[in-house]
Write an enzyme that holds these catalytic residues in place. Structure first.
Site, PDB file in Angstrom:
ATOM      1  N   HIS A 364       0.880  -1.300  -0.052  1.00  0.00           N
ATOM      2  CA  HIS A 364       0.008   0.194  -0.025  1.00  0.00           C
ATOM      3  C   HIS A 364       0.916   1.283   0.069  1.00  0.00           C
ATOM      4  O   HIS A 364       0.309   2.272  -0.607  1.00  0.00           O
ATOM      5  CB  HIS A 364      -1.195  -0.035   1.113  1.00  0.00           C
ATOM      6  N   ARG A 471      -8.282  -8.541  -9.453  1.00  0.00           N
ATOM      7  CA  ARG A 471      -8.118  -9.510  -8.632  1.00  0.00           C
ATOM      8  C   ARG A 471      -9.165  -9.802  -7.630  1.00  0.00           C
ATOM      9  O   ARG A 471      -9.139  -9.069  -6.956  1.00  0.00           O
ATOM     10  CB  ARG A 471      -6.702  -9.625  -8.328  1.00  0.00           C
ATOM     11  N   ARG A 507     -11.569 -11.416 -12.718  1.00  0.00           N
ATOM     12  CA  ARG A 507     -10.954 -12.734 -12.559  1.00  0.00           C
ATOM     13  C   ARG A 507     -11.873 -13.555 -11.506  1.00  0.00           C
ATOM     14  O   ARG A 507     -11.505 -13.029 -10.283  1.00  0.00           O
ATOM     15  CB  ARG A 507      -9.657 -12.682 -12.598  1.00  0.00           C
ATOM     16  N   GLU A 605      -2.328 -18.949 -19.070  1.00  0.00           N
ATOM     17  CA  GLU A 605      -1.437 -18.881 -18.324  1.00  0.00           C
ATOM     18  C   GLU A 605      -0.334 -20.249 -18.147  1.00  0.00           C
ATOM     19  O   GLU A 605       0.855 -20.425 -17.943  1.00  0.00           O
ATOM     20  CB  GLU A 605      -1.788 -18.652 -16.790  1.00  0.00           C
ATOM     21  N   ASN A 628       3.128 -13.327 -16.844  1.00  0.00           N
ATOM     22  CA  ASN A 628       3.691 -13.695 -15.808  1.00  0.00           C
ATOM     23  C   ASN A 628       3.866 -15.013 -15.535  1.00  0.00           C
ATOM     24  O   ASN A 628       4.917 -15.740 -15.546  1.00  0.00           O
ATOM     25  CB  ASN A 628       3.347 -13.080 -14.492  1.00  0.00           C
ATOM     26  N   ASP A 629       2.525 -15.603 -15.442  1.00  0.00           N
ATOM     27  CA  ASP A 629       2.465 -17.132 -15.240  1.00  0.00           C
ATOM     28  C   ASP A 629       2.823 -18.004 -16.529  1.00  0.00           C
ATOM     29  O   ASP A 629       3.760 -18.969 -16.362  1.00  0.00           O
ATOM     30  CB  ASP A 629       1.216 -17.648 -14.893  1.00  0.00           C
ATOM     31  N   ARG A 639      10.105 -16.755 -10.837  1.00  0.00           N
ATOM     32  CA  ARG A 639      10.391 -15.367 -10.744  1.00  0.00           C
ATOM     33  C   ARG A 639      10.680 -14.879  -9.000  1.00  0.00           C
ATOM     34  O   ARG A 639      11.442 -13.840  -9.037  1.00  0.00           O
ATOM     35  CB  ARG A 639       9.688 -14.301 -11.661  1.00  0.00           C
ATOM     36  N   CYS A 676      -1.650  -9.035 -20.163  1.00  0.00           N
ATOM     37  CA  CYS A 676      -1.540  -8.349 -18.809  1.00  0.00           C
ATOM     38  C   CYS A 676      -0.185  -9.064 -18.099  1.00  0.00           C
ATOM     39  O   CYS A 676       0.334  -9.842 -18.775  1.00  0.00           O
ATOM     40  CB  CYS A 676      -2.766  -8.683 -18.051  1.00  0.00           C
TER      41      CYS A 676
END
Length: 752
Positions: A364, A471, A507, A605, A628-629, A639, A676
């Site tokens: 945050h 998310r 998602r 993914e 990413n995945d 990663r 993304c």
């Protein structure tokens, strides 16, 4: 000959307890010379600024040679070891053609020589050498022991070597430079102002109470006072925040009311624990739920839980924060973690930067810093703020560095960069409502990624054309049990309303494996290949139906919901999901709720989803590539694992070929496709995506203006020849080298 296991363990433990750099190096050479019964043991470290080896510590050579002896790579026996990255074990060193005599060391009497390179994550750290007067090779056992020692010490010495604190010439300088994680871009100069913590949670010892009723009363009083304090601070800082980002205070207030927190502490108090000890146990359990996740975004949520716990502890112990009178000058707030309530205690115009010794780029603190335009660096290694209290510091959020006590010439250069950046940002603001379109008319849809309501406003403020990835895990992670349909409905409705009529791809629950719930225990040997994503939700149908219903209901009046399914690997997963959505639409319609059937998408993914696209097409309306995945699974690289994370690159030739294949198939199947993940924020990768034909990407809000500028500054037809060359490359650096000049040219000016 040393006993490898026993002596190695003892050596490593001794070094781990040594904090002073000079003492650490002296310990290494001293203990090794004793263990190996060698006349000489020397440590050479690589100076990364000059590509030279410097004698950093020795036992046996002349002490005044330390810091003075410097060797180029491939100079002498030590330089040969560094250049070849291989062990050297010779019987008579002076007789070797590669030997270079250095008078300052007085090493002419030593004949046997053995040296091994110190390598950490493929990078040369230095060279470790032992020498003796007698002629002869060291034994195989001794060579194996020294190699093992080097492999164990390389990681520890890497931090020392990187800091530069071991260099005598560095010690003579008045300024120090530290590296961390790039959190919020920009540059700030000011006085280092430490956020002093009170007693920390991990310092609380086990304790019992004599009056559970009184302990619980004090605990609830602490909650009430903190709620009031958060409300007051929200009023002080809220009008400076763009829209719903002020909801971060609400997130903290929601955590305070969490049944898991309140009931958990009460239960332990009833069992006899003191309120402080009960609080520590509950907070640690809640934080661990997030911290165990390998997802950086979810991992970052543990910081918020810990922050709330610390604030409550302060109130329990009646340690209300007293802010020292601050100087009327720019400040750089520094501490282990600087949270939202800390920021509220200072006039925002005085906060010119944030430096944290822990934390991540997804905390945050990072979200706030980005929204407020405050440069920030997280996870700074080796920095002990108390040693530099009140000193001048430069925060370089672009590089992820901070410099303490910088010379005037360096400050002048950074101030020039600050002025240039201001002009650059002003240029980007003019592009907010302009389309992301190349010079030759190729239009790109720029969406944003988000996970909390508080994330919504930065995307809108920076020109996001919708949400490419919402998310939905967070409501599930902060509860003591699965959230109800009503609770989810209220959260989703706010997100959809914030962006309406722009599309929002929500998602469905991506839980399981590495993303544990505190109330639903799962233990798997290989969580990445386990019970996660759509597999988990299909097996727990009631959870999936509840979430689908909440999302469909939240869409009423907004009409911008798109459903997105994570971790798809089989056709029957998508067919089953669509059936559940259609049934939920029918059921809600019967209940008199006028819902619609939204567009349904799948995330690619898992490699199998890419290979099954033609068979999956009848069940989906669009595709979103989770870069990413997908990269992680294609390359078999975690990663988040520091040992292999350097191998993670979304421009690896295999990933590039996969992206080309996916785009070709989606075009043939008439399926809209977007990308993304971190790839969408990487300027070079964005140009590659444009060349491939991708016209929709979803990225972090902060990066939208720069990526828009990049897109508006290039001709897509100029990228196509580069793509042809890139497809023949065998290394990701070759691919980057092809496109980097265009990026540098485009981002050198804010016009576009």
């Amino acid at each position: 000959m040393p006993s490898s296991l026993t002596d190695l363990t003892s050596l490593v433990d001794t070094i781990a307890r040594t904090q002073d750099p000079e003492a650490m190096m002296d310990t290494i050479v001293g203990r090794l010379s004793e263990l190996m019964q060698s006349s000489v043991c020397s440590l050479y470290l690589c100076n990364p600024q000059q590509d030279t080896l410097i004698l950093a510590a020795t036992r046996g050579l002349a002490p005044n040679a330390v810091g003075q002896v410097r060797l180029s790579l491939n100079e002498g026996l030590v330089g040969h070891i560094a250049a070849s990255l291989s062990t050297l074990n010779i019987a008579d060193a002076p007789a070797d053609d590669r030997f270079v005599y250095i008078p300052e060391t007085h090493e002419q009497s030593y004949r046997s020589f053995m040296g091994v390179p110190l390598i950490h994550l493929r990078r040369l750290i230095g060279v470790l050498v032992v020498q003796d007067q007698d002629e002869g090779r060291y034994s195989d056992e001794e060579e194996a022991f020294l190699i093992t020692v080097a492999s164990q010490l390389a990681g520890t010495l890497h931090l020392l070597q990187r800091s530069g604190s071991w260099l005598q010439q560095e010690a003579a300088l008045s300024y120090k430079r530290f590296s961390g994680i790039r959190s919020a871009a920009g540059i700030g100069i000011g006085r280092l102002w430490i956020i002093d913590p009170h007693m920390t949670l991990d310092q609380v010892k086990a304790g019992i109470n004599s009056d559970p009723v009184e302990e619980k009363s004090e605990f609830h009083q602490a909650i009430e006072w903190l709620e009031e304090d958060l409300e007051n601070r929200s009023g002080k800082i809220g009008h400076h925040l763009p829209g719903d980002l002020n909801a971060l205070f609400s997130v903290y207030q929601m955590m305070l009311k969490s049944p898991e927190l309140v009931k958990g502490v009460e239960t332990l108090i009833d069992r006899g624990d003191s309120a402080a000890w009960a609080l520590r146990q509950v907070i640690e359990q809640m934080a661990a739920t997030f911290d165990q996740s390998n997802d950086p975004y979810l991992k970052a949520r543990s910081e918020d839980i810990t922050n709330i716990g610390q604030r409550l502890l302060n109130e329990l112990l009646q340690h209300e924060r007293q802010v020292t009178e601050t100087p009327d000058e720019p400040l750089i707030l520094t501490g282990e973690l600087v949270n939202i309530t800390d920021l509220a205690e200072f006039p925002l115009q005085r906060i010119h930067g944030i430096v944290c010794t822990s934390g991540s780029a997804l905390s945050h603190t990072s979200i706030l810093a980005n929204a407020l335009g405050i440069p920030a660096v997280m996870g700074v290694e080796g920095l002990k703020p108390e040693q530099y209290r009140g000193q001048r510091i430069i925060v370089d959020g672009n590089r992820g560095e901070c410099t303490i006590n910088p010379p005037d010439v360096l400050c002048r250069e950074y101030r020039r960069m600050i002025a240039d950046e201001k002009r650059f940002i002003q240029g980007l603001e003019r592009l907010r409502y302009e389309p992301a379109q190349t010079l030759d008319g190729f239009r790109v849809n720029l969406l944003t990624n988000t996970g909390l309501l508080a994330d919504a406003t930065p995307g809108l403020e920076r020109g996001a054309e919708g949400v490419g990835l919402y998310r939905s895990e967070i409501p599930f992670m902060v509860h003591q049990s699965f959230p109800t349909e009503e609770e989810q409905f209220r959260i989703y409705q706010k997100v959809l309303a914030a962006y309406a009529p722009l599309p929002v791809s929500m998602r469905t629950l991506d839980i399981g494996g590495d993303k544990q719930l505190p109330y639903f225990e799962m233990s798997e040997q290989n969580p990445y290949l386990g019970w996660r994503g759509i597999r988990f939700t299909l097996d727990n149908t009631q959870l999936l139906i509840t979430q689908i219903r909440a999302m469909l209901r939240a869409d009423v009046g907004n009409d911008n919901l798109q459903l997105l399914v994570p971790m798809v690997s089989r056709v029957d997963e998508m067919s089953s999901f669509r059936s559940h959505v259609e049934k939920a639409v029918a059921d809600l319609s019967k209940e008199g709720i006028k819902v619609r059937l939204p567009r349904i998408g799948m995330m690619i993914e898992v490699p199998s989803a890419m290979l099954l696209l033609p068979k999956l097409a009848p069940w989906v309306d669009f595709v979103s590539i989770g870069s990413n995945d997908l990269t992680q699974y294609l390359l078999a690289v975690d990663r988040n694992n520091p040992r292999v994370s350097a191998l993670f690159d979304h421009l690896h030739p295999a990933v590039l070929n996969a992206l080309a294949q996916i785009y070709t198939q989606c075009s043939r199947l008439n399926l809209p496709v977007s990308v993304c993940g971190e790839m969408a924020s990487d300027p070079v990768a964005v140009l590659v995506l444009l060349a491939l034909g991708y016209n929709s990407i979803s990225l972090s809000a902060y990066n939208i203006p720069r990526i828009k500028l990049l897109i508006r500054s290039v001709n897509r037809e100029d990228l196509e020849p580069l793509l042809i060359q890139a497809m023949d490359c065998i290394h990701e650096e070759e691919i980057r080298a092809l496109f980097r000049p265009l990026v540098e040219k485009a981002l050198s000016s804010p016009t576009g």
